[in-house]
Design a protein around this motif. Structure first.
Motif, PDB file in Angstrom:
ATOM      1  N   GLY A   1       0.792  -1.224   0.000  1.00  0.00           N
ATOM      2  CA  GLY A   1       0.000   0.000   0.000  1.00  0.00           C
ATOM      3  C   GLY A   1       0.825   1.274   0.000  1.00  0.00           C
ATOM      4  O   GLY A   1       0.289   2.360   0.247  1.00  0.00           O
ATOM      5  N   MET A   2       2.117   1.169  -0.267  1.00  0.00           N
ATOM      6  CA  MET A   2       2.999   2.339  -0.251  1.00  0.00           C
ATOM      7  C   MET A   2       3.245   2.794  -1.698  1.00  0.00           C
ATOM      8  O   MET A   2       4.373   2.827  -2.191  1.00  0.00           O
ATOM      9  N   ALA A   3       2.135   3.135  -2.366  1.00  0.00           N
ATOM     10  CA  ALA A   3       2.198   3.466  -3.791  1.00  0.00           C
ATOM     11  C   ALA A   3       3.064   4.688  -4.060  1.00  0.00           C
ATOM     12  O   ALA A   3       3.832   4.718  -5.035  1.00  0.00           O
ATOM     13  N   LYS A   4       2.946   5.709  -3.220  1.00  0.00           N
ATOM     14  CA  LYS A   4       3.697   6.940  -3.441  1.00  0.00           C
ATOM     15  C   LYS A   4       5.202   6.681  -3.408  1.00  0.00           C
ATOM     16  O   LYS A   4       5.958   7.169  -4.263  1.00  0.00           O
ATOM     17  N   LYS A   5       5.647   5.885  -2.443  1.00  0.00           N
ATOM     18  CA  LYS A   5       7.074   5.579  -2.329  1.00  0.00           C
ATOM     19  C   LYS A   5       7.529   4.694  -3.489  1.00  0.00           C
ATOM     20  O   LYS A   5       8.663   4.826  -3.979  1.00  0.00           O
ATOM     21  N   ALA A   6       6.633   3.808  -3.923  1.00  0.00           N
ATOM     22  CA  ALA A   6       6.982   2.944  -5.052  1.00  0.00           C
ATOM     23  C   ALA A   6       7.169   3.769  -6.323  1.00  0.00           C
ATOM     24  O   ALA A   6       8.123   3.566  -7.081  1.00  0.00           O
ATOM     25  N   LEU A   7       6.253   4.715  -6.553  1.00  0.00           N
ATOM     26  CA  LEU A   7       6.360   5.555  -7.743  1.00  0.00           C
ATOM     27  C   LEU A   7       7.607   6.437  -7.710  1.00  0.00           C
ATOM     28  O   LEU A   7       8.147   6.805  -8.759  1.00  0.00           O
ATOM     29  N   LYS A   8       8.059   6.764  -6.508  1.00  0.00           N
ATOM     30  CA  LYS A   8       9.272   7.566  -6.364  1.00  0.00           C
ATOM     31  C   LYS A   8      10.473   6.852  -6.988  1.00  0.00           C
ATOM     32  O   LYS A   8      11.411   7.494  -7.497  1.00  0.00           O
ATOM     33  N   GLN A   9      10.439   5.525  -6.957  1.00  0.00           N
ATOM     34  CA  GLN A   9      11.560   4.759  -7.510  1.00  0.00           C
ATOM     35  C   GLN A   9      11.658   4.918  -9.020  1.00  0.00           C
ATOM     36  O   GLN A   9      12.713   4.654  -9.606  1.00  0.00           O
ATOM     37  N   VAL A  10      10.549   5.345  -9.662  1.00  0.00           N
ATOM     38  CA  VAL A  10      10.602   5.592 -11.103  1.00  0.00           C
ATOM     39  C   VAL A  10      11.619   6.678 -11.401  1.00  0.00           C
ATOM     40  O   VAL A  10      12.430   6.575 -12.328  1.00  0.00           O
ATOM     41  N   GLU A  11      11.584   7.737 -10.597  1.00  0.00           N
ATOM     42  CA  GLU A  11      12.535   8.846 -10.771  1.00  0.00           C
ATOM     43  C   GLU A  11      13.959   8.369 -10.514  1.00  0.00           C
ATOM     44  O   GLU A  11      14.897   8.767 -11.220  1.00  0.00           O
TER      45      GLU A  11
ATOM     46  N   PHE B   1       7.284  -5.397 -16.688  1.00  0.00           N
ATOM     47  CA  PHE B   1       6.923  -5.554 -15.274  1.00  0.00           C
ATOM     48  C   PHE B   1       6.991  -4.214 -14.549  1.00  0.00           C
ATOM     49  O   PHE B   1       6.182  -3.941 -13.660  1.00  0.00           O
ATOM     50  N   THR B   2       7.951  -3.368 -14.923  1.00  0.00           N
ATOM     51  CA  THR B   2       8.028  -2.031 -14.329  1.00  0.00           C
ATOM     52  C   THR B   2       6.744  -1.256 -14.596  1.00  0.00           C
ATOM     53  O   THR B   2       6.149  -0.659 -13.693  1.00  0.00           O
ATOM     54  N   LEU B   3       6.327  -1.275 -15.846  1.00  0.00           N
ATOM     55  CA  LEU B   3       5.088  -0.585 -16.213  1.00  0.00           C
ATOM     56  C   LEU B   3       3.904  -1.175 -15.460  1.00  0.00           C
ATOM     57  O   LEU B   3       3.019  -0.451 -14.993  1.00  0.00           O
ATOM     58  N   SER B   4       3.891  -2.491 -15.325  1.00  0.00           N
ATOM     59  CA  SER B   4       2.802  -3.156 -14.599  1.00  0.00           C
ATOM     60  C   SER B   4       2.736  -2.668 -13.156  1.00  0.00           C
ATOM     61  O   SER B   4       1.645  -2.420 -12.618  1.00  0.00           O
ATOM     62  N   ILE B   5       3.892  -2.503 -12.529  1.00  0.00           N
ATOM     63  CA  ILE B   5       3.936  -2.028 -11.136  1.00  0.00           C
ATOM     64  C   ILE B   5       3.418  -0.592 -11.047  1.00  0.00           C
ATOM     65  O   ILE B   5       2.625  -0.256 -10.160  1.00  0.00           O
ATOM     66  N   VAL B   6       3.864   0.255 -11.983  1.00  0.00           N
ATOM     67  CA  VAL B   6       3.419   1.657 -11.981  1.00  0.00           C
ATOM     68  C   VAL B   6       1.908   1.732 -12.132  1.00  0.00           C
ATOM     69  O   VAL B   6       1.218   2.459 -11.406  1.00  0.00           O
ATOM     70  N   LEU B   7       1.378   0.950 -13.051  1.00  0.00           N
ATOM     71  CA  LEU B   7      -0.076   0.951 -13.260  1.00  0.00           C
ATOM     72  C   LEU B   7      -0.804   0.426 -12.030  1.00  0.00           C
ATOM     73  O   LEU B   7      -1.868   0.926 -11.652  1.00  0.00           O
ATOM     74  N   ASN B   8      -0.223  -0.597 -11.408  1.00  0.00           N
ATOM     75  CA  ASN B   8      -0.832  -1.144 -10.188  1.00  0.00           C
ATOM     76  C   ASN B   8      -0.885  -0.090  -9.087  1.00  0.00           C
ATOM     77  O   ASN B   8      -1.861  -0.011  -8.334  1.00  0.00           O
ATOM     78  N   CYS B   9       0.185   0.697  -9.000  1.00  0.00           N
ATOM     79  CA  CYS B   9       0.218   1.741  -7.964  1.00  0.00           C
ATOM     80  C   CYS B   9      -0.925   2.736  -8.161  1.00  0.00           C
ATOM     81  O   CYS B   9      -1.603   3.128  -7.209  1.00  0.00           O
ATOM     82  N   PHE B  10      -1.130   3.152  -9.394  1.00  0.00           N
ATOM     83  CA  PHE B  10      -2.225   4.079  -9.676  1.00  0.00           C
ATOM     84  C   PHE B  10      -3.580   3.416  -9.422  1.00  0.00           C
ATOM     85  O   PHE B  10      -4.504   4.046  -8.894  1.00  0.00           O
ATOM     86  N   CYS B  11      -3.687   2.143  -9.801  1.00  0.00           N
ATOM     87  CA  CYS B  11      -4.959   1.437  -9.604  1.00  0.00           C
ATOM     88  C   CYS B  11      -5.277   1.273  -8.122  1.00  0.00           C
ATOM     89  O   CYS B  11      -6.435   1.416  -7.707  1.00  0.00           O
ATOM     90  N   ARG B  12      -4.268   0.958  -7.323  1.00  0.00           N
ATOM     91  CA  ARG B  12      -4.488   0.749  -5.891  1.00  0.00           C
ATOM     92  C   ARG B  12      -4.957   2.028  -5.198  1.00  0.00           C
ATOM     93  O   ARG B  12      -5.629   1.967  -4.173  1.00  0.00           O
ATOM     94  N   THR B  13      -4.585   3.159  -5.762  1.00  0.00           N
ATOM     95  CA  THR B  13      -5.019   4.434  -5.179  1.00  0.00           C
ATOM     96  C   THR B  13      -6.193   5.025  -5.956  1.00  0.00           C
ATOM     97  O   THR B  13      -6.537   6.196  -5.787  1.00  0.00           O
ATOM     98  N   SER B  14      -6.794   4.188  -6.827  1.00  0.00           N
ATOM     99  CA  SER B  14      -7.984   4.586  -7.606  1.00  0.00           C
ATOM    100  C   SER B  14      -7.739   5.822  -8.460  1.00  0.00           C
ATOM    101  O   SER B  14      -8.650   6.619  -8.698  1.00  0.00           O
ATOM    102  N   ARG B  15      -6.523   5.979  -8.931  1.00  0.00           N
ATOM    103  CA  ARG B  15      -6.196   7.124  -9.790  1.00  0.00           C
ATOM    104  C   ARG B  15      -6.315   6.679 -11.252  1.00  0.00           C
ATOM    105  O   ARG B  15      -5.357   6.636 -12.011  1.00  0.00           O
ATOM    106  N   PHE B  16      -7.559   6.347 -11.641  1.00  0.00           N
ATOM    107  CA  PHE B  16      -7.763   5.720 -12.938  1.00  0.00           C
ATOM    108  C   PHE B  16      -7.621   6.698 -14.100  1.00  0.00           C
ATOM    109  O   PHE B  16      -7.332   6.297 -15.225  1.00  0.00           O
ATOM    110  N   LEU B  17      -7.809   7.995 -13.841  1.00  0.00           N
ATOM    111  CA  LEU B  17      -7.573   8.971 -14.899  1.00  0.00           C
ATOM    112  C   LEU B  17      -6.108   8.960 -15.315  1.00  0.00           C
ATOM    113  O   LEU B  17      -5.772   9.035 -16.499  1.00  0.00           O
ATOM    114  N   GLU B  18      -5.223   8.849 -14.311  1.00  0.00           N
ATOM    115  CA  GLU B  18      -3.788   8.779 -14.601  1.00  0.00           C
ATOM    116  C   GLU B  18      -3.428   7.457 -15.271  1.00  0.00           C
ATOM    117  O   GLU B  18      -2.528   7.400 -16.113  1.00  0.00           O
ATOM    118  N   VAL B  19      -4.162   6.400 -14.883  1.00  0.00           N
ATOM    119  CA  VAL B  19      -3.922   5.096 -15.499  1.00  0.00           C
ATOM    120  C   VAL B  19      -4.225   5.158 -16.989  1.00  0.00           C
ATOM    121  O   VAL B  19      -3.417   4.733 -17.833  1.00  0.00           O
TER     122      VAL B  19
END
Length: 565
Positions: free
Chosen positions: A290-300, A312-330
């Motif tokens: 549930g630490m989506a924000k910290k996970a996305l930080k690793q992209v930078e 798999f990297t892209l899959s993780i990024v998409l999962n992070c957005f999905c877990r936080t219901s940020r479907f517009l960004e997805v």
């Protein structure tokens, strides 16, 4: 944060991305590579005809060896055996014998398949044919006994017997044994083998130490694992990416994320940089916690390291957005991923569609399906299964039935399991048998453990306990599933069907499965949970116990799988 994730998508994706929906990571500990020595060329024949005959034989042997390796990788061991038999026949006609390389290919195929007796027989036949084994021949036997059968005394015997054939154990020999011991949790013994190889003047390599690091991690002994990595540095055998990824994965599994950061920093201070797999492991663990924000930080961070993302990297990024219901960004990310093609794009869409399906947003899944079609992205089987499940959630069972029965797409066992589950859920019991017939007779798809579990549970819910018991008995032709048995026992115990329980247990014995105490322990727990320990039900419990442990009954202390008593 969206901008950084979008920037990630601007990087070129590797064309060899995995089609897996789960991970693009390689195996943690690949088998140590042991180069096989070249076979000495035969002495030139005095006559041109003889030279031509030798050349033809060598070409045939080379081609057969390549074919056997390809068949072994595909898991078709019987074809490997048949092809070697044909090669052996040609060799006898020519008056020669297959080389040690061909024998090793066959030995390795049999060993990987766990066929210990056949492997030993082929090795003995090789000796009888006058073909001298090399280090790789013995390493295959060591791998068989240390990895497949856990008969370590035989592995030791093979190593000790190598010198009798003029072969010296190499680093692959000892590393293979150490890996097997670590997998079995025998770390102390693995250290003993390490001392043994040092005494014999054989220098360990990174794939010698890495299994021990993994062994410590399995035990939760992270400090010992870190110390061993430090020792590897001082011993002139620095850890590689696989070694560090073993430690990072273990720390992530234990949610020790601060220590993961320390390890990543440590890698950089040593003049190296973490691999894409290292960051994928870390990001995936953060996302699942549930630490989506910290996970996305690793992209930078990855972008700053100049690392290329994978599917798999892209899959993780998409999962992070999905877990936080940020479907517009997805959706924005998917729209910006037009440069993705083939399996990579399908994996990306599958990630989002699966999450939407879990949330019950089946109409959104259909919209993404339509978007895939417009972009010309070819869906895979998992995409179809997500679509099927979404339609079932939306109550569109008739559409699902038509899609499958008209073979609009290649359905697999997961597809049929999904449909059968929803037939039961919506009370469409009469449709189950029709779908089973289509599954087995038309599509030629065999039911698996999940199929039987769904059917047994559905039949019990309808009060059809005899049919449920017969279904369980039918499942035993494949294997004994403890999970399926637990579901059946729980349902039967809840409805006071002691007779059916005994029938199921007797069938297990009749089919030749080992009667181990865990089966009976779980059965007693289920019975007692339903109140059979009360005075009014003591007769039923006594009747069950007598049927299980009465005269002539034998119970083994542990289950070793299927086998006649």
């Amino acid at each position: 944060m969206v901008s950084s994730a979008s920037a990630l998508l601007a990087l070129p994706f590797p064309s060899s991305s995995s089609s897996s929906d789960d991970s693009d990571d390689t195996q943690t500990l690949p088998a140590p590579h042991v180069p096989e020595p070249e076979v000495a060329s035969p002495a030139p024949a005095p006559a041109p005809q003889q030279r031509l005959q030798v050349r033809r034989w060598l070409d045939l042997e080379r081609d057969c060896n390549l074919a056997m390796k390809a068949l072994a990788r595909a898991g078709d061991i019987e074809q490997v055996v048949d092809l070697f038999s044909e090669l052996l026949l040609s060799a006898s006609r020519t008056g020669v014998a297959p080389s040690v390389l061909c024998y090793n290919t066959l030995l390795n195929a049999l060993a990987e398949d766990g066929r210990a007796l056949e492997t030993r027989k082929v090795f003995d036949e090789m000796l009888a044919a006058g073909v001298a084994p090399n280090a790789s021949s013995f390493n295959i036997l060591v791998k068989l006994y240390a990895w497949r059968t856990s008969e370590f005394h035989l592995a030791y015997d093979e190593i000790c017997g190598m010198q009798g054939h003029g072969v010296v154990p190499d680093v692959g020999t000892y590393s293979t044994l150490i890996t097997g011991l670590c997998r079995a949790g025998r770390l102390g013994e693995a250290w003993g083998v390490l001392d043994w190889m040092l005494h014999e003047g054989c220098r360990p390599m990174v794939h010698t130490y890495t299994p021990i690091v993994q062994g410590y991690c399995r035990e939760g002994s992270f400090e010992e694992a870190r110390k061993l990595i430090e020792f590897m540095e001082s011993a002139g055998c620095p850890p590689n990416a696989v070694t560090y990824n073993v430690l990072i994965r273990a720390l992530c599994d234990d949610s020790r994320f601060d220590e993961v950061e320390q390890v990543l920093a440590e890698i950089k201070t040593k003049g190296q940089k973490p691999s894409t797999v290292s960051y994928n492991i870390y990001m995936d663990a953060l996302s699942k916690k549930g630490m989506a924000k910290k996970a996305l930080k690793q992209v930078e961070v990855m972008q700053g390291e100049g690392l290329y993302p994978t599917a798999f990297t892209l899959s993780i990024v998409l999962n992070c957005f999905c877990r936080t219901s940020r479907f517009l960004e997805v959706i924005s990310l998917l729209e910006k991923s037009t440069e993705l093609h083939g399996c990579t794009a399908a994996v990306a869409y599958n990630t989002v569609m699966s999450r939407l399906c879990d949330m019950g947003r089946w109409s959104a899944v259909l919209e993404l399906w339509a978007d895939m079609t417009k972009k010309g992205i070819i869906p895979n089987t998992r995409t179809f299964n997500i679509l099927i499940n979404s339609l079932c959630i939306g109550g569109k069972i008739s559409i699902v039935k038509n899609l499958v029965c008209n073979q609009v797409f290649p359905a697999n066992v997961v597809t049929y399991n999904t449909i059968i589950h929803w037939f039961y859920y919506h009370g469409m019991v009469s449709e189950v048998n029709n779908m089973l017939v289509h599954m087995t007779e038309v599509a030629n798809v065999a039911p698996d453990e999940v199929t039987y579990t769904i059917i047994v549970d559905g039949l019990c819910r309808q009060g059809k306990f005899d049919e449920a018991t017969n279904c369980f008995k039918d499942s035993l032709k494949n294997s004994l599933s403890k999970d399926l048995l637990t579901v059946l026992i729980n349902r039967l115990a809840h409805s006071d069907r002691i007779g059916n329980i005994l029938v199921a247990l007797e069938e297990i014995e009749r089919q030749g499965f080992v009667r181990d105490y865990l089966i009976f322990h779980n059965t007693i727990v289920s019975i007692c949970r339903e109140g059979f320990h009360e005075y009014t039900e003591i007769f039923s419990l006594d009747f069950l116990l007598y049927g299980m442990f009465g005269p002539g009954k034998v119970v083994y202390p542990a289950c070793k799988g299927r086998g006649k008593r």
